[in-house]
Design a protein around this motif. Structure first.
Motif, PDB file in Angstrom:
ATOM      1  N   GLU A 161       0.979  -1.204   0.140  1.00 20.63           N
ATOM      2  CA  GLU A 161       0.027   0.013   0.011  1.00 20.63           C
ATOM      3  C   GLU A 161       0.882   1.201  -0.126  1.00 20.63           C
ATOM      4  O   GLU A 161       1.939   1.265   0.477  1.00 20.63           O
ATOM      5  CB  GLU A 161      -0.837   0.021   1.350  1.00 20.63           C
ATOM      6  N   MET A 162       0.209   2.149  -0.644  1.00 19.68           N
ATOM      7  CA  MET A 162       0.956   3.637  -0.647  1.00 19.68           C
ATOM      8  C   MET A 162       0.574   4.354   0.641  1.00 19.68           C
ATOM      9  O   MET A 162      -0.510   4.321   0.999  1.00 19.68           O
ATOM     10  CB  MET A 162       0.617   4.396  -1.952  1.00 19.68           C
ATOM     11  N   LEU A 163       1.740   5.130   1.374  1.00 18.79           N
ATOM     12  CA  LEU A 163       1.438   5.684   2.365  1.00 18.79           C
ATOM     13  C   LEU A 163       2.103   7.333   2.325  1.00 18.79           C
ATOM     14  O   LEU A 163       3.311   7.156   1.993  1.00 18.79           O
ATOM     15  CB  LEU A 163       2.402   5.376   3.694  1.00 18.79           C
ATOM     16  N   SER A 164       1.525   8.235   2.168  1.00 23.95           N
ATOM     17  CA  SER A 164       1.841   9.574   1.778  1.00 23.95           C
ATOM     18  C   SER A 164       1.929  10.689   2.987  1.00 23.95           C
ATOM     19  O   SER A 164       0.849  10.656   3.859  1.00 23.95           O
ATOM     20  CB  SER A 164       1.157  10.091   0.703  1.00 23.95           C
ATOM     21  N   THR A 165       2.870  11.429   3.368  1.00 24.50           N
ATOM     22  CA  THR A 165       2.763  12.400   4.394  1.00 24.50           C
ATOM     23  C   THR A 165       3.642  13.732   3.836  1.00 24.50           C
ATOM     24  O   THR A 165       4.285  13.592   2.863  1.00 24.50           O
ATOM     25  CB  THR A 165       3.430  11.903   5.359  1.00 24.50           C
ATOM     26  N   ARG A 166       3.246  14.815   4.510  1.00 25.11           N
ATOM     27  CA  ARG A 166       3.873  16.213   3.888  1.00 25.11           C
ATOM     28  C   ARG A 166       4.850  16.602   5.320  1.00 25.11           C
ATOM     29  O   ARG A 166       4.526  16.491   6.431  1.00 25.11           O
ATOM     30  CB  ARG A 166       2.739  17.211   3.961  1.00 25.11           C
ATOM     31  N   LEU A 221      15.309  17.244   4.088  1.00 30.77           N
ATOM     32  CA  LEU A 221      16.623  16.989   3.889  1.00 30.77           C
ATOM     33  C   LEU A 221      17.480  16.420   5.041  1.00 30.77           C
ATOM     34  O   LEU A 221      18.184  15.400   4.910  1.00 30.77           O
ATOM     35  CB  LEU A 221      16.878  18.416   3.467  1.00 30.77           C
ATOM     36  N   ALA A 222      17.253  16.827   6.219  1.00 34.61           N
ATOM     37  CA  ALA A 222      18.053  16.206   7.383  1.00 34.61           C
ATOM     38  C   ALA A 222      17.445  14.765   7.350  1.00 34.61           C
ATOM     39  O   ALA A 222      18.563  14.092   7.748  1.00 34.61           O
ATOM     40  CB  ALA A 222      17.457  17.088   8.752  1.00 34.61           C
ATOM     41  N   PHE A 223      16.182  14.503   7.555  1.00 39.08           N
ATOM     42  CA  PHE A 223      15.831  13.162   7.460  1.00 39.08           C
ATOM     43  C   PHE A 223      16.718  12.211   6.433  1.00 39.08           C
ATOM     44  O   PHE A 223      17.299  11.174   6.656  1.00 39.08           O
ATOM     45  CB  PHE A 223      14.455  12.938   7.330  1.00 39.08           C
ATOM     46  N   THR A 224      16.570  12.494   5.237  1.00 36.42           N
ATOM     47  CA  THR A 224      17.195  11.809   4.305  1.00 36.42           C
ATOM     48  C   THR A 224      18.855  11.554   4.338  1.00 36.42           C
ATOM     49  O   THR A 224      19.392  10.687   3.815  1.00 36.42           O
ATOM     50  CB  THR A 224      16.907  12.694   2.912  1.00 36.42           C
ATOM     51  N   HIS A 225      19.369  12.859   4.684  1.00 34.75           N
ATOM     52  CA  HIS A 225      20.927  12.853   4.768  1.00 34.75           C
ATOM     53  C   HIS A 225      21.087  11.458   6.200  1.00 34.75           C
ATOM     54  O   HIS A 225      22.033  11.026   5.850  1.00 34.75           O
ATOM     55  CB  HIS A 225      21.437  14.122   5.479  1.00 34.75           C
ATOM     56  N   VAL A 226      20.447  11.751   7.150  1.00 33.03           N
ATOM     57  CA  VAL A 226      20.624  10.806   8.213  1.00 33.03           C
ATOM     58  C   VAL A 226      20.534   9.272   7.752  1.00 33.03           C
ATOM     59  O   VAL A 226      21.188   8.454   8.060  1.00 33.03           O
ATOM     60  CB  VAL A 226      19.900  11.145   9.488  1.00 33.03           C
ATOM     61  N   PRO A 237      14.977   6.850   2.690  1.00 34.93           N
ATOM     62  CA  PRO A 237      13.595   7.482   3.537  1.00 34.93           C
ATOM     63  C   PRO A 237      12.619   6.302   3.726  1.00 34.93           C
ATOM     64  O   PRO A 237      12.094   6.134   4.691  1.00 34.93           O
ATOM     65  CB  PRO A 237      13.553   8.873   2.903  1.00 34.93           C
ATOM     66  N   SER A 238      12.315   5.802   2.585  1.00 37.35           N
ATOM     67  CA  SER A 238      11.198   4.904   2.589  1.00 37.35           C
ATOM     68  C   SER A 238      11.595   3.416   3.384  1.00 37.35           C
ATOM     69  O   SER A 238      10.711   3.180   4.034  1.00 37.35           O
ATOM     70  CB  SER A 238      11.038   4.378   0.928  1.00 37.35           C
ATOM     71  N   GLN A 239      12.704   3.052   3.302  1.00 40.57           N
ATOM     72  CA  GLN A 239      13.156   2.083   4.176  1.00 40.57           C
ATOM     73  C   GLN A 239      13.138   2.169   5.637  1.00 40.57           C
ATOM     74  O   GLN A 239      12.423   1.479   6.488  1.00 40.57           O
ATOM     75  CB  GLN A 239      14.491   1.399   3.798  1.00 40.57           C
ATOM     76  N   ILE A 291      10.848   4.581   6.936  1.00 36.68           N
ATOM     77  CA  ILE A 291       9.671   4.761   7.551  1.00 36.68           C
ATOM     78  C   ILE A 291       9.138   3.256   7.647  1.00 36.68           C
ATOM     79  O   ILE A 291       8.239   3.116   8.639  1.00 36.68           O
ATOM     80  CB  ILE A 291       8.905   5.617   6.449  1.00 36.68           C
ATOM     81  N   LYS A 292       9.553   2.493   6.750  1.00 34.87           N
ATOM     82  CA  LYS A 292       8.902   1.156   6.788  1.00 34.87           C
ATOM     83  C   LYS A 292       9.451   0.365   8.249  1.00 34.87           C
ATOM     84  O   LYS A 292       8.879  -0.403   8.906  1.00 34.87           O
ATOM     85  CB  LYS A 292       9.371   0.239   5.760  1.00 34.87           C
ATOM     86  N   LEU A 293      10.650   0.716   8.645  1.00 35.64           N
ATOM     87  CA  LEU A 293      11.346   0.215   9.949  1.00 35.64           C
ATOM     88  C   LEU A 293      10.841   0.782  10.979  1.00 35.64           C
ATOM     89  O   LEU A 293      10.202   0.098  11.879  1.00 35.64           O
ATOM     90  CB  LEU A 293      12.782   0.382   9.853  1.00 35.64           C
ATOM     91  N   PHE A 294      10.049   2.190  11.020  1.00 34.72           N
ATOM     92  CA  PHE A 294       9.632   2.722  11.882  1.00 34.72           C
ATOM     93  C   PHE A 294       8.184   2.144  12.038  1.00 34.72           C
ATOM     94  O   PHE A 294       7.683   1.900  13.306  1.00 34.72           O
ATOM     95  CB  PHE A 294       9.408   4.268  11.891  1.00 34.72           C
ATOM     96  N   ALA A 295       7.293   1.990  11.025  1.00 40.28           N
ATOM     97  CA  ALA A 295       5.977   1.357  10.972  1.00 40.28           C
ATOM     98  C   ALA A 295       6.234   0.057  11.695  1.00 40.28           C
ATOM     99  O   ALA A 295       5.407  -0.309  12.514  1.00 40.28           O
ATOM    100  CB  ALA A 295       5.594   1.284   9.518  1.00 40.28           C
TER     101      ALA A 295
END
Length: 92
Positions: A4-9, A16-21, A29-31, A33-37
């Motif tokens: 399923e698709m999950l979208s957020t703003r 940028l900071a999240f992507t960098h980390v 970033p997608s991986q 968020i999946k780990l967090f879920a």
């Protein structure tokens, strides 16, 4: 299993900071968020403590002073500047 698709703003700087980390940890970033879920599901809630940022001691003292009605007040900027020995406000 169907994905399923999950979208957020989020704001640009946070993204940028999240992507960098994430990239520094070898994740997209997608991986991440999946780990967090999955962690939320396994933990049965948010897997870390959520807290409101607390003011430092000086700010907490000033807030307490204001709430108790003991704070100094000024009716205009000139009076306030005079109380704190700050120069005139001719250019304000």
């Amino acid at each position: 299993m169907k994905n399923e698709m999950l979208s957020t703003r989020i704001d640009h700087d946070t993204k940028l900071a999240f992507t960098h980390v994430c990239e520094n940890m070898g994740l997209s970033p997608s991986q991440a968020i999946k780990l967090f879920a999955k962690a939320v599901v396994n933990y049965g809630g948010i897997p870390f403590e959520l807290k409101v940022k607390q003011p430092n001691a000086a700010t907490a003292s000033a807030i307490s002073e204001l709430e108790s009605g003991k704070a100094n007040t000024a009716s205009n900027i000139e009076e306030l500047f005079e109380e704190f020995n700050i120069g005139r406000t001719d250019n304000a």
